[in-house]
Design an enzyme around this catalytic site. Structure first.
Site, PDB file in Angstrom:
ATOM      1  N   GLU A  19       0.814  -1.213   0.000  1.00  0.00           N
ATOM      2  CA  GLU A  19       0.000   0.000   0.000  1.00  0.00           C
ATOM      3  C   GLU A  19       0.853   1.272   0.000  1.00  0.00           C
ATOM      4  O   GLU A  19       0.398   2.327   0.445  1.00  0.00           O
ATOM      5  CB  GLU A  19      -0.938  -0.023   1.211  1.00  0.00           C
ATOM      6  CG  GLU A  19      -1.895  -1.196   1.204  1.00  0.00           C
ATOM      7  CD  GLU A  19      -2.678  -1.312   2.502  1.00  0.00           C
ATOM      8  OE1 GLU A  19      -3.511  -0.424   2.766  1.00  0.00           O
ATOM      9  OE2 GLU A  19      -2.456  -2.284   3.238  1.00  0.00           O
ATOM     10  N   SER A 145      -6.745  -3.048   2.887  1.00  0.00           N
ATOM     11  CA  SER A 145      -7.155  -2.431   1.618  1.00  0.00           C
ATOM     12  C   SER A 145      -7.528  -3.436   0.548  1.00  0.00           C
ATOM     13  O   SER A 145      -7.314  -3.217  -0.641  1.00  0.00           O
ATOM     14  CB  SER A 145      -6.053  -1.499   1.094  1.00  0.00           C
ATOM     15  OG  SER A 145      -5.973  -0.333   1.862  1.00  0.00           O
ATOM     16  N   TYR A 215      -9.268   3.098  -4.472  1.00  0.00           N
ATOM     17  CA  TYR A 215      -8.349   4.218  -4.671  1.00  0.00           C
ATOM     18  C   TYR A 215      -8.344   4.792  -6.085  1.00  0.00           C
ATOM     19  O   TYR A 215      -7.473   5.575  -6.429  1.00  0.00           O
ATOM     20  CB  TYR A 215      -6.928   3.788  -4.266  1.00  0.00           C
ATOM     21  CG  TYR A 215      -6.860   3.388  -2.811  1.00  0.00           C
ATOM     22  CD1 TYR A 215      -7.084   4.325  -1.813  1.00  0.00           C
ATOM     23  CD2 TYR A 215      -6.623   2.072  -2.433  1.00  0.00           C
ATOM     24  CE1 TYR A 215      -7.050   3.973  -0.473  1.00  0.00           C
ATOM     25  CE2 TYR A 215      -6.586   1.709  -1.100  1.00  0.00           C
ATOM     26  CZ  TYR A 215      -6.786   2.662  -0.133  1.00  0.00           C
ATOM     27  OH  TYR A 215      -6.755   2.309   1.187  1.00  0.00           O
ATOM     28  N   ARG A 254     -11.313   2.396  11.658  1.00  0.00           N
ATOM     29  CA  ARG A 254     -12.454   2.230  10.755  1.00  0.00           C
ATOM     30  C   ARG A 254     -12.791   0.748  10.675  1.00  0.00           C
ATOM     31  O   ARG A 254     -11.921  -0.079  10.388  1.00  0.00           O
ATOM     32  CB  ARG A 254     -12.133   2.745   9.352  1.00  0.00           C
ATOM     33  CG  ARG A 254     -13.393   2.913   8.475  1.00  0.00           C
ATOM     34  CD  ARG A 254     -13.051   3.046   7.001  1.00  0.00           C
ATOM     35  NE  ARG A 254     -12.603   1.790   6.442  1.00  0.00           N
ATOM     36  CZ  ARG A 254     -11.392   1.598   5.901  1.00  0.00           C
ATOM     37  NH1 ARG A 254     -10.512   2.580   5.839  1.00  0.00           N
ATOM     38  NH2 ARG A 254     -11.067   0.407   5.418  1.00  0.00           N
ATOM     39  N   ASP A 256     -15.027  -2.266   8.943  1.00  0.00           N
ATOM     40  CA  ASP A 256     -15.722  -2.598   7.706  1.00  0.00           C
ATOM     41  C   ASP A 256     -16.685  -3.756   7.940  1.00  0.00           C
ATOM     42  O   ASP A 256     -16.356  -4.718   8.641  1.00  0.00           O
ATOM     43  CB  ASP A 256     -14.719  -2.971   6.618  1.00  0.00           C
ATOM     44  CG  ASP A 256     -13.774  -1.827   6.282  1.00  0.00           C
ATOM     45  OD1 ASP A 256     -14.175  -0.660   6.454  1.00  0.00           O
ATOM     46  OD2 ASP A 256     -12.630  -2.097   5.869  1.00  0.00           O
ATOM     47  N   GLU A 272     -13.298  -6.500   9.478  1.00  0.00           N
ATOM     48  CA  GLU A 272     -12.009  -6.156  10.064  1.00  0.00           C
ATOM     49  C   GLU A 272     -12.069  -4.738  10.620  1.00  0.00           C
ATOM     50  O   GLU A 272     -12.942  -3.944  10.243  1.00  0.00           O
ATOM     51  CB  GLU A 272     -10.881  -6.256   9.034  1.00  0.00           C
ATOM     52  CG  GLU A 272     -11.014  -5.290   7.871  1.00  0.00           C
ATOM     53  CD  GLU A 272      -9.866  -5.416   6.877  1.00  0.00           C
ATOM     54  OE1 GLU A 272      -8.796  -5.920   7.264  1.00  0.00           O
ATOM     55  OE2 GLU A 272     -10.048  -5.005   5.724  1.00  0.00           O
ATOM     56  N   ASN A 274      -9.591  -1.463  10.885  1.00  0.00           N
ATOM     57  CA  ASN A 274      -8.365  -0.876  10.355  1.00  0.00           C
ATOM     58  C   ASN A 274      -7.872   0.181  11.332  1.00  0.00           C
ATOM     59  O   ASN A 274      -8.566   1.164  11.592  1.00  0.00           O
ATOM     60  CB  ASN A 274      -8.679  -0.260   8.978  1.00  0.00           C
ATOM     61  CG  ASN A 274      -7.456   0.232   8.252  1.00  0.00           C
ATOM     62  OD1 ASN A 274      -6.478   0.647   8.855  1.00  0.00           O
ATOM     63  ND2 ASN A 274      -7.516   0.197   6.932  1.00  0.00           N
ATOM     64  N   GLY A 278      -7.001   5.214   5.690  1.00  0.00           N
ATOM     65  CA  GLY A 278      -6.437   6.171   4.754  1.00  0.00           C
ATOM     66  C   GLY A 278      -6.857   7.607   4.999  1.00  0.00           C
ATOM     67  O   GLY A 278      -7.927   7.884   5.543  1.00  0.00           O
TER      68      GLY A 278
END
Length: 315
Positions: A19, A145, A215, A254, A256, A272, A274, A278
């Site tokens: 990443e 990601s 992205y 964050r 998900d 998951e 994070n 980002g």
């Protein structure tokens, strides 16, 4: 106007991870915001000399804008702990657990946070038999990601069983996490400090929210706030905040989710959490913060303020 005294902030970004390019975008965005607020910024691209470069820079605080391994798995956090450097986001122990999807399940599921079942399998074993009935998902145990994620269906062109020469994560990773595929909708919730912000629904044009969809501008529609039933939104906020607390996250995280809308509340699963989400122009945390009235520069400073407070350098 800055909410903090003028600081010297080292923004740690880049590195060798999958990443890397996303991390560079995050780091540059953070640096621009900080400089606009009058702070002094030193950009540091992670390499083998990182300890020396941090010592030479002698910042008041490090903004950790790294994504993936080794910047998000506790390695860099442990180094900065030993060096006595204040840094943003979660600490070493939390980072070790949260980046490992199996450890995350062990930490969260016993406390009532639903996550998909599954097990870790050796990639070589996929070439003799499926680990579970199709459709199922294969993903690296400790990447983020959607790096290396594959959905294996009856119609997959990877073969049945999977062929060694077929393109997929089994060519990159010795072991993978196999989970049942959950049909439905992609949801995500950010937690800032001790507050769950909003729920965003992600509607990728490709049909799967993969790395490119995350992205590449125009590849995914962000519906913020998500147009979902009130009870599902409430559960997302509750589960995200509970995961943040149970894992010991700091600053921002964050979580998900996947929601099978045909099953109601029983169809909601956390995938998951994070610990270093980002901070790019397409990132979800800045978008949710803005919807809550928090600008990008304010968000950056809130995260830094949390780091300084945790390190004892701010009351």
């Amino acid at each position: 106007m800055s909410r903090l005294p003028h600081l010297h902030v080292a923004v740690l970004m880049g590195g060798p991870a999958n990443e890397r390019e996303v991390s560079l975008m995050s780091g540059n965005g953070v640096a621009d915001a900080l400089e606009g607020l009058g702070h002094r910024v030193t950009l540091i691209d992670l390499d083998r000399d990182i300890a020396v470069r941090l010592t030479d820079a002698a910042p008041d605080v490090v903004f950790n804008a790294l994504h993936g391994v080794p910047g998000e798995d506790g390695t860099v956090q442990g180094m900065m702990d030993l060096m006595g450097i204040a840094y943003t986001h979660s600490g070493m122990a939390t980072s070790v657990i949260a980046i490992d999807k199996e450890l995350t399940k062990q930490a969260l599921v016993p406390h009532g946070i639903p996550m998909p079942g599954g097990r870790v399998v050796k990639s070589a074993d996929l070439f003799t038999a499926d680990p579970m009935p199709r459709p199922y998902v294969l993903k690296p145990v400790n990447e983020g990601s959607s790096v290396g994620v594959a959905i294996v269906t009856e119609a997959s062109n990877c073969g049945n069983p999977i062929r060694p020469d077929a393109e997929g994560p089994w060519q990159q990773f010795e072991s993978l996490l196999a989970e049942p595929y959950i049909r439905g909708r992609e949801l995500t919730t950010a937690v800032l400090g001790d507050r769950a912000l909003l729920v965003t629904e992600l509607v990728p044009k490709s049909g799967f929210y993969d790395f490119a969809s995350k992205y590449t501008e125009g590849m995914t529609q962000h519906v913020c706030p998500a147009q979902i039933p009130e009870d599902i939104a409430r559960l997302c906020l509750e589960y995200a905040l509970a995961a943040h607390r149970r894992l010991g996250c700091r600053g921002v995280s964050r979580s998900d989710f996947r929601w099978d809308d045909e099953r109601g509340e029983e169809g909601l699963f956390l995938l998951e959490t994070n610990t270093q989400p980002g901070m790019t122009p397409l990132s979800l945390v800045p978008e949710q913060a803005l919807a809550c009235g928090i600008s990008y520069p304010e968000l950056v400073e809130i995260i830094i303020e949390d780091a300084l407070r945790h390190s004892g350098r701010m009351s």
